[in-house]
Design an enzyme around this catalytic site. Structure first.
Site, mmCIF file in Angstrom:
data_model
loop_
_atom_site.group_PDB
_atom_site.id
_atom_site.type_symbol
_atom_site.label_atom_id
_atom_site.label_comp_id
_atom_site.label_asym_id
_atom_site.label_seq_id
_atom_site.Cartn_x
_atom_site.Cartn_y
_atom_site.Cartn_z
ATOM 1 N N GLU A 61 9.192 8.392 -4.123
ATOM 2 C CA GLU A 61 8.363 8.418 -2.915
ATOM 3 C C GLU A 61 9.114 8.959 -1.706
ATOM 4 O O GLU A 61 8.557 9.712 -0.908
ATOM 5 C CB GLU A 61 7.807 7.024 -2.614
ATOM 6 C CG GLU A 61 6.579 6.657 -3.434
ATOM 7 C CD GLU A 61 6.888 6.258 -4.870
ATOM 8 O OE1 GLU A 61 8.081 6.034 -5.184
ATOM 9 O OE2 GLU A 61 5.951 6.167 -5.684
ATOM 10 N N HIS A 101 -1.546 -3.446 -4.974
ATOM 11 C CA HIS A 101 -2.485 -2.320 -5.022
ATOM 12 C C HIS A 101 -3.667 -2.497 -4.075
ATOM 13 O O HIS A 101 -4.638 -1.775 -4.174
ATOM 14 C CB HIS A 101 -3.030 -2.131 -6.443
ATOM 15 C CG HIS A 101 -2.036 -1.575 -7.408
ATOM 16 N ND1 HIS A 101 -0.948 -2.279 -7.845
ATOM 17 C CD2 HIS A 101 -1.963 -0.355 -8.016
ATOM 18 C CE1 HIS A 101 -0.252 -1.534 -8.700
ATOM 19 N NE2 HIS A 101 -0.850 -0.363 -8.810
#
Ligand SMILES: Cc1ncc(C[n+]2csc(CCOP(=O)(O)OP(=O)(O)O)c2C)c(N)n1
Ligand SMILES: [Mg+2]
Lengths: 381, 326
Positions: B60, B129
């Protein structure tokens, strides 16, 4: 518990004969170290072609002397309150100058903060570097270098930028290379590993220069990692890694030029660990005597990059003391002129903090900008 | 004109951008042959090639940092972070570099990048999430944070984000990725950034929201209408920088305001809006500003997420409270 053989029915199974100790070696590596001029200024390895030319060597020598002269002046300015905290490049001039000399104009340098020697060769001005450490963003608006990145303070965070720059070059089919300079300390960071990894996977035109000056502020090289070399961190990513004597400007210039040539022609990335030494404090805000034995610094003096090339030039009869004195005087004059420009730079308008945030100032920020303007000299009240 | 879901509209905008500008590149984890875990990038690699639509490794920090390097070279990178729960390593790159590059270099370099991420709760997803942490980015000067709430706005705002010369965090409310369909013309028309969208005119109370909560808020407005209460609904859309003028104008008319967001309350973007109302709109308020938000708790795992997420009932109650006050 019943013994297994109590179930034996007499038809025992004999396992096939096995040999142990036969694990195959599936990967191996070696790291080369290269030096052309040893610390006595003697030729340790047949000199590369460019180093046969007096003019080329003198240009490198001149760039190193200028960098050191600048460095001394910057520290003096800091000590007299005319500059903010400054990171010295003392002792590391060859590692920076060699990189700057090897790069082509169209390449892109992504420096950390001790690569002045490379930046100057690429057209960044001494005044700009002084402005930066003098607390003025205009010092990152390099007038003669449209695409190089500015100094990067958050360690290793520019390694992923170099990946993006190199990707853009590759996508557009340009014969250009991104060069990312980092310290030894930076090689402990994830951003560094992520960048090296993808540079390998995508075979990007990207050269990493690890300026291993043996210290990350107060943390020694040995305390940072158990790895024998920092160069081998590249091997794990499938890209070549090598060491050079970072105080031998010929070695740095030559190996970086080789790496650039490979990268420029589609041969992929490389990592070069330049072994050098931070002769000064980490920055002017640091006192290295708190953590570093003084005799270590004394011991390192003999490896000085400038003295070494001077010895070689003098031995070749190419460089007289008179010429040397003249060069130092010339560098002093150049630095003095840059300092004069720096000190004479008109004050920056306070509103400028709003003016480069976005291409166009969002409406939401207009009143804040106006309120800053209306405060005049009094500051944020 | 095709009827599209929000995620299909995202896909359409990406395709349009790739089509009209060779400088646009799209990348992220599993976005190539797999088309992204939500299929936002479906088919793009096949159409535009592996050089411009590429899978990255699981990195990331690299994804965000690489986008900055590309943007500085004049590309228009559109990077995907698979879920907002994994965006945090990029905060360093976004805060320390993307949002600062123009300012640091006095405009010599700038950073026309987009970082897209699906965000928010309500889809029974695993841990990490479901959070809504847009306020982390909304705090960063030099950045834009844009959140679409319908297929039309997803298409128009994403195109605007991609062609904006400055960095944009584009957060996609994944709960409504496929909730409604809308006719979306693939006309390449961007919608304006930095402005709120007035979704419904009203005169009694202003409901301010963004993202998936737009849905509950519109439902609440319907229920209020049944009771004769006229609610104006504003979709903030660009939460950084925020168009407070439109909100103030609406509240000047209605005199009441309810701010609705899924994110935790403390230091949420709602707090900024409430502060703006206190600074510039106090005299037009008949009642204290109400906030209907997620709680200041860890976002619970999915058995409890419906208790965490604001509901239209909570919004209706808050709106009525503002009407009781005066
Ligand atoms: C991410 C990050 N952590 C900490 C710091 C504070 N810091 C500044 S320089 C430095 C050491 C860096 O060492 P190295 O990479 O070897 O570079 P050198 O200073 O030796 O040139 C540290 C810890 C920082 N700038 N960035
Ligand atoms: Mg170091």
């Amino acid at each position: 518990m019943a013994r297994a053989d109590s179930f034996a029915d007499g038809n025992s199974i004999t396992p096939p004969p096995r040999q142990f100790g036969q694990a195959r070696r599936v990967a191996h590596f070696e790291i080369k170290y290269l030096q052309y001029l040893n610390h006595l200024g003697e030729v340790a390895e047949e000199l590369p072609e460019f180093a046969q030319e007096r003019g080329q060597l003198l240009a490198l020598y001149r760039a190193m002397v200028l960098t050191r002269t600048f460095d001394k002046k910057a520290i003096a300015l800091q000590r007299t309150g005319k500059l903010g905290t400054y990171a010295s490049s003392l002792g590391q001039e060859a590692a920076a100058v060699g990189v700057g000399a090897a790069m082509a104009k169209q390449d892109v340098l992504l420096p950390a903060y001790r690569e002045y020697g490379a930046q100057f060769l690429r057209g960044v001005s001494m005044t700009e570097i002084l402005l930066y450490w003098g607390g003025d963003e205009r010092g990152m608006n390099y007038g003669a270098q449209a695409e190089d990145f500015p100094i990067c303070v958050p360690i290793a965070t520019h390694a992923p930028h170099a990946v993006g720059v190199a990707y853009a070059m590759k996508l557009r089919g340009q014969a250009r290379v991104a060069v990312c300079a980092l310290g030894d300390g930076a090689t402990s960071k994830g951003d560094f590993y992520e960048a090296v990894n993808i540079a390998g996977a995508w075979q990007l035109p990207l050269v990493f220069i690890v300026n291993n000056n043996q210290w990350a502020i107060s943390v020694s090289r040995a305390a940072q990692t158990r790895a024998e070399t920092l160069a081998q961190k590249a091997i794990a990513a499938g890209i070549p890694g090598e060491q050079v004597d970072g105080n031998d400007v010929i070695a740095v210039r030559e190996r970086v030029a080789q790496a650039l040539d490979t990268a420029r022609h589609g041969g992929g990335p490389r990592l070069i660990e330049a072994l050098t030494y931070r002769m000064g404090d980490h920055t002017t805000a640091d006192d290295a005597s708190r953590y570093r034995p003084g005799d270590e610094v004394e011991q390192q003096r003999q490896y000085d990059p400038i003295a070494r090339l001077h010895k070689y030039l003098a031995r070749c009869g190419e460089w007289s003391q008179q010429q040397d004195d003249a060069l130092y005087a010339e560098c002093e004059a150049k630095v003095d002129a840059a300092v004069k420009d720096y000190l004479a730079t008109p004050a920056v308008a306070p509103e400028s903090m709003f003016d480069y945030l976005y291409e166009k100032l969002p409406v939401a920020l207009r009143t804040q900008r106006e309120s800053l303007s209306s405060q005049g000299e009094s500051g944020n009240g | 004109m095709a009827e599209l879901t929000l995620v299909e509209a995202v896909n359409l905008a990406l395709a349009r951008a790739l089509e009209i500008d060779p400088d646009v590149v799209v990348f992220g984890e599993d976005i190539g042959i797999n088309g992204g875990v939500f299929r936002a990038t479906l088919g793009l690699q096949a159409r535009y090639g592996k050089e411009r639509v590429m899978d990255t490794p699981l990195s990331e920090t690299l994804i965000a940092g690489m986008a900055i390097g590309m943007a500085a070279q004049g590309l228009k990178p559109v990077a995907e972070i698979q879920f907002m729960g994994f965006i945090y390593p990029t905060l360093d790159q976004i805060l320390s570099h993307a949002a600062r590059l123009r300012n640091r270099t006095r405009g010599r370099l700038h950073c026309p990048m987009v970082l897209r991420a699906p965000y928010g709760g309500g889809i029974h997803a695993p841990e990490h999430h479901s959070e809504s942490t847009e306020a982390l980015f909304a705090h960063i000067p030099g950045l834009r944070v844009v959140i679409p709430s319908s297929p039309l706005r997803a298409y128009g705002l994403l195109l605007a984000a991609i062609f904006d010369p400055d960095p944009v965090i584009f957060l996609e409310p994944k709960r409504i990725y496929r909730m409604v369909k809308e006719a979306v013309a693939d006309d390449g028309q961007a919608l304006p950034l930095d402005v709120c969208f007035r979704l419904r005119d009203g005169s009694d109370v202003t409901l301010v929201t963004w993202g998936a909560m737009t849905h509950e808020t519109l439902q609440a407005a319907d229920r209020l209408a049944q009771e004769g209460i006229s609610a104006e609904v504003i979709d903030v859309a660009t939460i950084k920088p925020i168009d407070s003028a439109t909100i103030l104008e609406s509240v000047a008319k209605t005199g009441r305001c309810v701010i609705v967001h899924e994110a935790a309350r403390a230091c949420g973007v709602g707090a900024e809006i409430a502060a703006q109302l206190a600074e510039h709109g106090l005299m037009s308020l008949y009642a204290p500003v109400q906030r209907v938000t997620g709680y200041d708790t860890i976002m619970p795992l999915f058995r409890l997420e419906q208790h965490y997420l604001p509901t239209s009932a909570r919004i209706v109650t808050a709106a009525k409270r503002t009407l009781e006050a005066a």
